[in-house]
Motif scaffolding. Sequence first.
Motif, PDB file in Angstrom:
ATOM      1  N   THR A 162      37.962  41.968  36.757  1.00 55.58           N
ATOM      2  CA  THR A 162      38.025  41.450  35.382  1.00 55.58           C
ATOM      3  C   THR A 162      37.075  40.462  34.914  1.00 55.58           C
ATOM      4  O   THR A 162      36.497  40.580  33.813  1.00 55.58           O
TER       5      THR A 162
ATOM      6  N   GLY B  90      40.337  43.191  30.682  1.00 62.22           N
ATOM      7  CA  GLY B  90      41.838  42.627  31.141  1.00 62.22           C
ATOM      8  C   GLY B  90      42.328  43.248  32.460  1.00 62.22           C
ATOM      9  O   GLY B  90      41.556  44.427  32.589  1.00 62.22           O
ATOM     10  N   THR B  91      43.230  43.177  33.088  1.00 59.27           N
ATOM     11  CA  THR B  91      43.700  43.550  34.163  1.00 59.27           C
ATOM     12  C   THR B  91      44.131  44.915  33.923  1.00 59.27           C
ATOM     13  O   THR B  91      43.924  45.883  34.737  1.00 59.27           O
TER      14      THR B  91
END
Lengths: 218, 218, 218, 218, 218, 218
Positions: free
Chosen positions: F197, F203-204
């Motif tokens: 990330t 984002g995850t």
Amino acid sequence: MMMWRVPELLPFLALGLFLGHVAADPDMLQDVCVADLSSAVKVNGFPCKVAFNASDFSTDVIAKPGPTNNTMGSLVTAANVLKVPGLNTLGVSLSRIDYAPGGLNPPHTHPRATEIVFILEGELEVGFISTANVLVSKTIKQGEVFVFPRGLVHFQKNNGNVPAAIIAAFNSQLPGTQSIPATLFACTPAVPDNVLTKAFQIGTKEVEKIKSRLAPKK
Amino acid sequence: MMMWRVPELLPFLALGLFLGHVAADPDMLQDVCVADLSSAVKVNGFPCKVAFNASDFSTDVIAKPGPTNNTMGSLVTAANVLKVPGLNTLGVSLSRIDYAPGGLNPPHTHPRATEIVFILEGELEVGFISTANVLVSKTIKQGEVFVFPRGLVHFQKNNGNVPAAIIAAFNSQLPGTQSIPATLFACTPAVPDNVLTKAFQIGTKEVEKIKSRLAPKK
Amino acid sequence: MMMWRVPELLPFLALGLFLGHVAADPDMLQDVCVADLSSAVKVNGFPCKVAFNASDFSTDVIAKPGPTNNTMGSLVTAANVLKVPGLNTLGVSLSRIDYAPGGLNPPHTHPRATEIVFILEGELEVGFISTANVLVSKTIKQGEVFVFPRGLVHFQKNNGNVPAAIIAAFNSQLPGTQSIPATLFACTPAVPDNVLTKAFQIGTKEVEKIKSRLAPKK
Amino acid sequence: MMMWRVPELLPFLALGLFLGHVAADPDMLQDVCVADLSSAVKVNGFPCKVAFNASDFSTDVIAKPGPTNNTMGSLVTAANVLKVPGLNTLGVSLSRIDYAPGGLNPPHTHPRATEIVFILEGELEVGFISTANVLVSKTIKQGEVFVFPRGLVHFQKNNGNVPAAIIAAFNSQLPGTQSIPATLFACTPAVPDNVLTKAFQIGTKEVEKIKSRLAPKK
Amino acid sequence: MMMWRVPELLPFLALGLFLGHVAADPDMLQDVCVADLSSAVKVNGFPCKVAFNASDFSTDVIAKPGPTNNTMGSLVTAANVLKVPGLNTLGVSLSRIDYAPGGLNPPHTHPRATEIVFILEGELEVGFISTANVLVSKTIKQGEVFVFPRGLVHFQKNNGNVPAAIIAAFNSQLPGTQSIPATLFACTPAVPDNVLTKAFQIGTKEVEKIKSRLAPKK
Amino acid sequence: MMMWRVPELLPFLALGLFLGHVAADPDMLQDVCVADLSSAVKVNGFPCKVAFNASDFSTDVIAKPGPTNNTMGSLVTAANVLKVPGLNTLGVSLSRIDYAPGGLNPPHTHPRATEIVFILEGELEVGFISTANVLVSKTIKQGEVFVFPRGLVHFQKNNGNVPAAIIAAFNSQLPGTQSIPATLFACTPAVPDNVLTKAFQIGTKEVEKIKSRLAPKK
């Protein structure tokens, strides 16, 4: 992602079964060749272990200063292939060298490597001598870097009142060291006296005195 | 024989015209790179000359014994790239070493080469010391061969009553030599006395005595 | 037969006269080849300077931590041949890497070197990935050592609450770095979107978002 | 001199005990890798012997002239790794070549080495041919040196009335030799006649004649 | 201490002004060293150009079959560093070889490379001869691969009724070729007849016949 | 031809008897070192087989196009040392790569080799990125050649409506491949999400999506 034809994978699967509980992928031996330090087969460098893990690429042997209460007032601790088997075939290694106040890493060569040092603490007078007998020397202090070209005689001396320490990097997994005084005056069997008297233009008595002072401690 | 498309030859023809009367084929520079010893451009090794002939691959500088009436009673004469420019990039060279009775080629290293010697005449005590401080030595006579591994300290001593001579071959066009006594006691500027006294465990007076005896002759 | 042409010799004769009292021994160029970083002639590595001194083998550029208030929270400072010209042809160099808490040295490769690191302070999660897609990782702390084999993708992450710093040694005078995210998403000209969308199986919009976030700061 | 932490020495002490009567220091295998010529394991070069001594670095096989009463009137005697096991991994070897009056060392290549020769006695016409088909040749006499660049076809011919002999040095522990006439006309199985007739633009009968004359003696 | 002398810097400063607007990033020269084929400075390989583009890494010279209506019935077209300057220092190159029915690429060596071939079309009898005079040969057809080890004599023969073609890859930017018949019988100056008659055990008349048939076409 | 003293041949004769039906001449192991792929001893590369034949230098695994109906629309088929054991120690290998219309060989590196490609059919957009983040790219078509320098990230994309195929040559017997997307998002164990990330500034959730799409097919 890229796909591989199944038949190409078969030998590896088969090998995996044959090796039983071996965890590592044999394909990985092509990226690395982790030294099998106890193999009965000796080769230039070391044969490779079949299984290995992250510990083979790590060590803490140079984390702490070593004792410097010896004749030279210095200690070399190596993190080479003998301590970090993952270094095998990769062409690099580290050492830590500690110096008492007044300590000396006496004139020596590394037959197989250039050395580059980083001063962890203290201040050192460092130098190397070219094959044209020119001394290239400098005083370097914490955070500074110095280079000793491959194979040339060099030394480091702590002229300060506080300990000094360096990290030394080599472009060899096992650079080797020939500390000149011990090489000539403390090897086994001994270099004949008549070689040393003529070489250094000193008497037999002086040769014997140096030999006795540099003899390995029992 | 094999034919080459004409357009491939055109640049060479053009180059030939441009260079005027230069006879050498530039393609040949890919087989050899005859040292341009006096080029203003310095590189690792030497830049290549554009024109050369068979003399660049030959020398007679080691045909005759050299004078050995010096302190060590020995003389090294090199047939390296500085004398045989054709050796540039080819990784090999020769030396001739002559020894008076009692003569010594003092302990030294070649930072860039292994050495293999052939005894032309006489008999020599030869030896090298490993990084584990083990002396490997032998007496060899006319016609015999001995090897000194890359970078390790070694010496030859004529213990006989007649002159001796050897041909030494190196796997470097310019192997370099660090004669240990002169490197440590006769370089410029000098290695500090406190390095040498501590390294050899001798007094300043003894260091000064060795320095004076090994100083280059005026 | 090719012959020496006299005009080619003239510059050498001239140079010889001009050099006159120059102190440096050209023989020394064979032990070292100190980079002439501003030479108009470009070769693999660098041509050699004629005159040099001890400063060419030293630097203080990695003595102090560098600022880590950037996107990745890390900074690499190199002590390679561009900063230490004496390293030219010697095959080794150092870097210092500083990490803010949470800082990352993102996945990258060194096309020309193995890397071995020593932790100066703090603690790092480090890892490399083999060509068989096996991750070899470990958490290492102050004084510990870890190895990243030549050419393989690797990273270091500071998961702690305090800064971390390492000294990294390479067996190349200029190892080169390809930081994967910047290489793919911030190069000039840009990698085509349809290469990146297919490679990572994401949409053009996501590719554009990554590109904008990784774009070099003006 | 420099001191070593005792724990580092323990494995070597243990190994020494385990190996029983083995005399050599295993540490030395890092300076040298003396060929175990009869090892069941074959590698590039040779595996290393655990124990060795000074004889492994020496030979007298080239001390005396060999018989030259054969078809070519010459004889090559090699002092390579097969005779001097200490040469393994060290990249150098010697040969002695003897020539009857009129004797020829026919055109040949060494696939793995440059050769430099020193004339022990007599006089030889020597030459090599570049890949641009330029012959570089010279007549050299006792004490002179000549170089044959790596991989190029070369020959030596004794046009004198007395025997000649040379010492040849190679930058390979086992340079290999392809004597062109025997390679093409006396190998097993034979090169097809239609390859040789077309290559040399001669008839099958002439090919067969050359083959019969160059066939190995029973 | 050695210092920069100003007069030595002048030519570089002058040249720097002359280059002026050169756009390329010098950092990139460390990833690649695109050959400056027309540089006045000659080195092992080639000096690097300052500016380059994608065309320097590409060529179409081996896209089409070349004419094979010559004595041997074959044609080699090279895509080496002379055609693809970006190959400089990268250690690889390609050739295309076309064969008429019955065509032969006569026995030859590459002094500086191993060769691996892929058959584009047709069928070829291929072989190499070891230094122990063992012929290793095979008939290979479209899509098959064969290897010719570094430096060893090898050949390819089209025994079929249709043309054949291969792509050959080398681990050298300029592998060099010594076509044995032309090397021995068509070089300049000529190899002396008495070398060739003795080597091949044929008469002077036969040597002269081969020489005349293999002489370069005017 | 050259004659050899009989005593030198004796060890080989003896060895031949001892090995029984082994056909190959052990001397040949010095020209080649055919990989013993199933040896229990692992070394850098492979140990050598004692007996071998012409098949060890040949393969047909890249004769036919492979299936490209996978996520990337491309397939790499290697003719490296694992398929052609004769390549061991010789430093070269080939691959064939097939591309469906729209197919991509995603950005990847070869840690141990430069690659040079020849387009068998179709047209490809190809490119590599330097360590200075400069993209060098070009569209090449049938018969054209392109070079990807050692260790640098590169890719090939078939933007056409018809299949494409290339022969790729490497200067390594086993160049290794790190396909960047799979290396980072599909290795085992996984690269931690917080590394990915931060590295790609996503984002995850997006990291997990890429991981799921690139996961190896069961």
